[in-house]
Design an enzyme around this catalytic site. Structure first.
Site, mmCIF file in Angstrom:
data_model
loop_
_atom_site.group_PDB
_atom_site.id
_atom_site.type_symbol
_atom_site.label_atom_id
_atom_site.label_comp_id
_atom_site.label_asym_id
_atom_site.label_seq_id
_atom_site.Cartn_x
_atom_site.Cartn_y
_atom_site.Cartn_z
ATOM 1 N N CYS A 1 -7.245 1.465 -44.287
ATOM 2 C CA CYS A 1 -8.308 0.588 -44.766
ATOM 3 C C CYS A 1 -9.389 1.405 -45.482
ATOM 4 C CB CYS A 1 -8.899 -0.201 -43.585
ATOM 5 S SG CYS A 1 -10.085 -1.457 -44.089
ATOM 6 N N CYS A 2 -9.817 2.514 -44.859
ATOM 7 C CA CYS A 2 -10.842 3.361 -45.505
ATOM 8 C C CYS A 2 -10.315 3.948 -46.812
ATOM 9 C CB CYS A 2 -11.270 4.487 -44.564
ATOM 10 S SG CYS A 2 -12.396 3.985 -43.250
ATOM 11 N N CYS B 1 -19.523 -0.046 -42.857
ATOM 12 C CA CYS B 1 -19.033 -1.427 -42.888
ATOM 13 C C CYS B 1 -19.448 -2.149 -41.603
ATOM 14 C CB CYS B 1 -17.512 -1.429 -42.997
ATOM 15 S SG CYS B 1 -16.905 -0.837 -44.587
ATOM 16 N N CYS C 1 -17.283 -2.038 -38.395
ATOM 17 C CA CYS C 1 -16.982 -0.688 -37.900
ATOM 18 C C CYS C 1 -18.247 0.082 -37.527
ATOM 19 C CB CYS C 1 -16.187 0.087 -38.942
ATOM 20 S SG CYS C 1 -14.594 -0.669 -39.301
ATOM 21 N N CYS D 1 -14.645 8.772 -42.724
ATOM 22 C CA CYS D 1 -13.869 7.708 -43.366
ATOM 23 C C CYS D 1 -12.844 8.230 -44.354
ATOM 24 C CB CYS D 1 -14.809 6.750 -44.066
ATOM 25 S SG CYS D 1 -15.923 7.575 -45.180
HETATM 26 FE FE1 SF4 Z 1 -12.199 -0.625 -43.456
HETATM 27 FE FE2 SF4 Z 1 -13.855 -0.175 -41.408
HETATM 28 FE FE3 SF4 Z 1 -13.195 1.799 -43.112
HETATM 29 FE FE4 SF4 Z 1 -14.808 -0.211 -43.849
HETATM 30 S S1 SF4 Z 1 -15.232 1.383 -42.317
HETATM 31 S S2 SF4 Z 1 -13.180 0.654 -45.018
HETATM 32 S S3 SF4 Z 1 -13.852 -1.971 -42.786
HETATM 33 S S4 SF4 Z 1 -11.845 0.730 -41.672
#
Ligand code: SF4
Length: 239
Positions: A115-116, A199, A202, A227
């Site tokens: 996701c990151c 985010c 998170c 991240c």
């Molecule tokens: Fe995804 Fe969380 Fe990373 Fe944001 S902080 S990009 S929502 S995993």
């Protein structure tokens, strides 16, 4: 002594504004990565005081808290500088969410990193095109993943680029004091126990005695609380 070590020695102990100005002499195409936290608000303001400001960019992951968007707009108006906004590739987001679910990053470290990577790392690579260096608001006091920062360091993820960390010696209180002194936009979450804001799903508030990044991906081990934008140059470990 390498060129980067020489620059570190030259600017050791210098005020951040001086480091920033010097950095832009050495790296005229440097870009400032702004997360809209206290530190980066301070850096954008310092940049606005220079005769020639660097490019400034924000990575909008699509999952930021609403307060962060308010800071983005207020900062743009306050500092009078263009702030570029980079978004993730919509097809990648759709594929991830439709395969794994909207909050799949909590299920495993691999899905969190994916996701990151999609929402931050890939847009960062686009934001850095044409840059010879990038400027970050990271501080050593933030926690174990940042304790070994240097003022000028090679970026192992973007070969040929240098990362510049003018605020590495600041405390959280230094950042707060700068933002207050200049009456700059400030995310209200900072006063609700969020020293570090990423985010929304998170990030949580930290408790007394926890390190500043304890609220980021709090369900993971401390050494994983990065991240993927920043890696340790010495080890190459992705944090
Ligand atoms: Fe995804 Fe969380 Fe990373 Fe944001 S902080 S990009 S929502 S995993």
């Amino acid at each position: 002594m390498t060129d980067l070590e020489a620059l570190c020695a030259q600017y050791e102990g210098a005020p951040p504004g001086e480091v920033l100005a010097g950095a832009l002499e050495h790296y005229p195409s440097a870009a400032l990565a702004c997360s809209l936290g206290l530190e980066d608000v301070a850096l954008v303001h310092m940049a606005s005081l220079l005769p020639m400001a660097p490019r400034i960019f924000v990575l909008d992951t699509g999952r930021l808290p609403p307060q962060t968007y308010d800071v983005l707009e207020a900062l743009r108006l306050r500092c009078g500088l263009p702030i570029e906004v980079y978004f993730p590739d919509h097809q990648a987001v759709e594929a991830y969410v439709n395969s794994h679910g909207i909050n799949a990053f909590r299920e495993s470290l691999a899905l969190r990193h994916a996701c990151c990577r999609m929402r931050k790392v890939e847009p960062l690579a686009r934001a850095l095109r044409g840059a010879d260096a990038w400027i970050t608001g990271r501080r050593r006091a933030e926690g174990p993943t940042r304790a070994d920062l240097s003022l000028f360091e090679a970026d192992p993820d973007h070969p040929g680029l240098v990362k510049i960390n003018p605020l590495l010696a600041w405390s959280l209180e230094d950042a707060r004091a700068y933002v207050r002194a200049w009456n700059l936009p400030c995310n209200p979450l900072h006063d609700q126990g969020y020293p570090s804001i990423g985010c929304a799903p998170c990030t949580r508030a930290v408790a007394d005695g926890e390190d500043e990044r304890a609220g980021r991906w709090w369900w993971e081990r401390p050494e994983h609380r990065e991240c993927g934008l920043h890696r340790q140059p010495a080890t190459g470990e992705n944090r």
